[in-house]
Design a protein around this motif. Structure first.
Motif, PDB file in Angstrom:
ATOM      1  N   GLY A 228      11.481  32.194 -55.803  1.00 35.43           N
ATOM      2  CA  GLY A 228      12.489  33.081 -55.247  1.00 35.43           C
ATOM      3  C   GLY A 228      13.605  32.352 -54.538  1.00 35.43           C
ATOM      4  N   ARG A 229      14.087  32.946 -53.453  1.00 33.85           N
ATOM      5  CA  ARG A 229      15.212  32.415 -52.690  1.00 33.85           C
ATOM      6  C   ARG A 229      14.798  32.284 -51.231  1.00 33.85           C
ATOM      7  N   GLY A 230      15.150  31.172 -50.617  1.00 36.84           N
ATOM      8  CA  GLY A 230      14.768  30.941 -49.232  1.00 36.84           C
ATOM      9  C   GLY A 230      15.956  31.006 -48.292  1.00 36.84           C
ATOM     10  N   PHE A 231      15.646  31.213 -47.020  1.00 36.60           N
ATOM     11  CA  PHE A 231      16.658  31.172 -45.966  1.00 36.60           C
ATOM     12  C   PHE A 231      16.100  30.377 -44.800  1.00 36.60           C
ATOM     13  N   SER A 232      16.937  29.492 -44.272  1.00 36.66           N
ATOM     14  CA  SER A 232      16.542  28.636 -43.152  1.00 36.66           C
ATOM     15  C   SER A 232      17.460  28.883 -41.971  1.00 36.66           C
ATOM     16  N   PHE A 233      16.908  28.718 -40.787  1.00 35.52           N
ATOM     17  CA  PHE A 233      17.679  28.780 -39.556  1.00 35.52           C
ATOM     18  C   PHE A 233      17.385  27.510 -38.781  1.00 35.52           C
ATOM     19  N   ARG A 234      18.442  26.775 -38.454  1.00 31.70           N
ATOM     20  CA  ARG A 234      18.298  25.482 -37.776  1.00 31.70           C
ATOM     21  C   ARG A 234      17.344  24.551 -38.516  1.00 31.70           C
TER      22      ARG A 234
ATOM     23  N   ASP B 262      14.712  25.267 -40.286  1.00 32.58           N
ATOM     24  CA  ASP B 262      13.356  25.784 -40.475  1.00 32.58           C
ATOM     25  C   ASP B 262      13.397  27.010 -41.371  1.00 32.58           C
ATOM     26  N   GLN B 263      12.584  26.998 -42.425  1.00 27.07           N
ATOM     27  CA  GLN B 263      12.547  28.153 -43.307  1.00 27.07           C
ATOM     28  C   GLN B 263      11.887  29.327 -42.594  1.00 27.07           C
TER      29      GLN B 263
ATOM     30  N   HIS C  60       3.400  24.899 -34.606  1.00 24.74           N
ATOM     31  CA  HIS C  60       3.198  24.380 -35.962  1.00 24.74           C
ATOM     32  C   HIS C  60       3.668  25.387 -37.005  1.00 24.74           C
ATOM     33  N   LEU C  61       4.510  24.928 -37.907  1.00 29.53           N
ATOM     34  CA  LEU C  61       5.051  25.798 -38.940  1.00 29.53           C
ATOM     35  C   LEU C  61       4.203  25.712 -40.200  1.00 29.53           C
ATOM     36  N   GLN C  62       3.612  26.828 -40.586  1.00 30.73           N
ATOM     37  CA  GLN C  62       2.818  26.888 -41.806  1.00 30.73           C
ATOM     38  C   GLN C  62       3.729  27.185 -42.986  1.00 30.73           C
ATOM     39  N   PRO C  63       3.314  26.786 -44.190  1.00 32.90           N
ATOM     40  CA  PRO C  63       4.050  27.221 -45.382  1.00 32.90           C
ATOM     41  C   PRO C  63       3.909  28.728 -45.537  1.00 32.90           C
ATOM     42  N   CYS C  64       4.792  29.334 -46.319  1.00 35.72           N
ATOM     43  CA  CYS C  64       4.713  30.785 -46.515  1.00 35.72           C
ATOM     44  C   CYS C  64       3.431  31.162 -47.246  1.00 35.72           C
ATOM     45  N   THR C  65       3.096  32.435 -47.172  1.00 37.56           N
ATOM     46  CA  THR C  65       1.840  32.889 -47.759  1.00 37.56           C
ATOM     47  C   THR C  65       1.826  32.730 -49.273  1.00 37.56           C
ATOM     48  N   TRP C  66       2.976  32.792 -49.916  1.00 32.12           N
ATOM     49  CA  TRP C  66       3.058  32.593 -51.368  1.00 32.12           C
ATOM     50  C   TRP C  66       2.525  31.216 -51.717  1.00 32.12           C
TER      51      TRP C  66
END
Length: 120
Positions: free
Chosen positions: A21-27, A29-30, A100-106
């Motif tokens: 799909g398409r991602g969006f990041s802020f500063r 960080d996705q 801690h930033l986890q990867p997305c659930t997908w």
């Protein structure tokens, strides 16, 4: 929806880490992945998800998971887009929580496995 999000200051379109799909990041960080199949994964904060778990689940549009900052939003109703926009605004506010930033659930689970239990 994606066109609206690209106008927000500091929010940048990017390739999602999961590749779907398409991602969006802020500063850098996705925080949002718009996936195929009418769903999106959004990273809030664990505290926010724990605090509003019941309300999010009762909306019928959001799947939460224990100890997870990522939620899945189903985009299959007229109001789901507005809900996702509102939650994305909250996700931007939560980005200051540098846990801690986890990867997305997908990325962490199979699509069918993730949704079958909650949406069946």
């Amino acid at each position: 929806m994606a066109a609206q999000l690209t106008t927000w200051p500091g929010l940048e379109a990017s390739r999602p880490s999961c590749g779907a799909g398409r991602g969006f990041s802020f500063r850098g960080d996705q925080i949002l992945h718009l996936h195929t199949g009418g769903e999106a994964d959004l990273r809030l904060s664990r505290e926010f998800v724990e605090r509003l778990d019941k309300v999010l689940a009762e909306s019928g549009q959001v799947v939460t998971r224990p100890d997870d900052a990522w939620v899945t939003v189903r985009l299959d109703t007229d109001t789901a887009g507005a809900l996702l926009i509102s939650l994305t605004s909250l996700a931007i506010r939560a980005i200051d929580d540098t846990t801690h930033l986890q990867p997305c659930t997908w990325e962490r689970t199979g699509r069918r496995t993730r949704l079958r239990a909650r949406w069946a």
